[in-house]
Design a protein around this motif. Structure first.
Motif, short mmCIF file in Angstrom:
data_model
loop_
_atom_site.label_atom_id
_atom_site.label_comp_id
_atom_site.label_asym_id
_atom_site.label_seq_id
_atom_site.Cartn_x
_atom_site.Cartn_y
_atom_site.Cartn_z
N PRO A 99 38.71 36.24 45.57
CA PRO A 99 38.80 35.76 46.95
C PRO A 99 40.18 35.22 47.31
CG PRO A 99 37.58 34.21 45.59
CD PRO A 99 37.85 35.41 44.73
N PRO B 16 38.35 36.41 54.97
CA PRO B 16 39.31 36.96 54.03
C PRO B 16 40.69 37.11 54.68
CG PRO B 16 37.26 38.18 53.92
CD PRO B 16 37.17 37.27 55.12
N GLN C 71 42.78 41.16 46.54
CA GLN C 71 41.82 42.12 47.11
C GLN C 71 41.49 43.21 46.09
OE1 GLN C 71 44.01 43.35 50.60
NE2 GLN C 71 42.84 41.98 51.93
#
Length: 177
Positions: free
Chosen positions: A57, A10, A52
């Protein structure tokens, strides 16, 4: 050639400067985006944070030295409620990392992450009909869904937009949860 040394993870707002730099390159030199002004570092950090917060994603590909080699994210395809299960992908690779398998690693990981986020279909909106992007998406199971001719004017020419689509998870075989 693919390198196992790249990691997909991430992205965080701390990656915004590197991500904005990669995007600026594509804005200035490419046709994959129809933006003609690059996104600022602040706007990039906000985009990462927004993803987020929504549980969507936003991924970074890390090179062996820890630098950002590319990034990818999935956003709801359109803002209306009925589109809540359809997403659009965005993938950009640093010029020095193109052809190293980074785009494929990002898209493979993004497909899984988007399905885990609840999306049932992913649409690729490929500015300029970029052949490398069309080939990448086809290799990852996307099917051609249409072409809009002359949709953008950039770098002194008219550009087509290619649409490709792929089901995620069970796709449309059942109603959403």
């Amino acid at each position: 050639m693919s390198s196992p040394a790249f990691r997909i993870e991430p992205a965080t707002p701390a990656d915004a400067r590197a991500i904005a730099s990669i995007y600026a390159h594509h804005v200035a030199r490419g046709t994959a985006t129809y933006d003609v002004e690059p996104r600022s570092v602040v706007a990039t950090a906000a985009l990462i944070s927004e993803h987020q917060a929504k549980g969507w994603p936003f991924l970074a590909a890390r090179a062996p030295d820890g630098g950002v080699a590319g990034y990818a994210y999935a956003s709801q395809f359109r803002p209306r409620a009925a589109y809540a299960w359809a997403c659009e992908d965005s993938i950009y690779v640093a010029p020095s990392q193109q052809g190293c398998g980074v785009g494929r690693m990002l898209l493979d990981t993004l497909l899984t992450a988007a399905a885990e986020a609840g999306f049932r279909t992913m649409v690729a909106v490929i500015g300029g009909g970029e052949p490398a992007s069309v080939a990448l998406h086809a290799a990852c199971g996307f099917a051609h869904a249409g072409r809009l001719t002359g949709m953008g004017w950039k770098h002194g020419r008219w550009l087509d937009t290619v649409y490709m689509q792929r089901a995620l998870g069970v796709g449309t075989a059942s109603p959403p949860q």
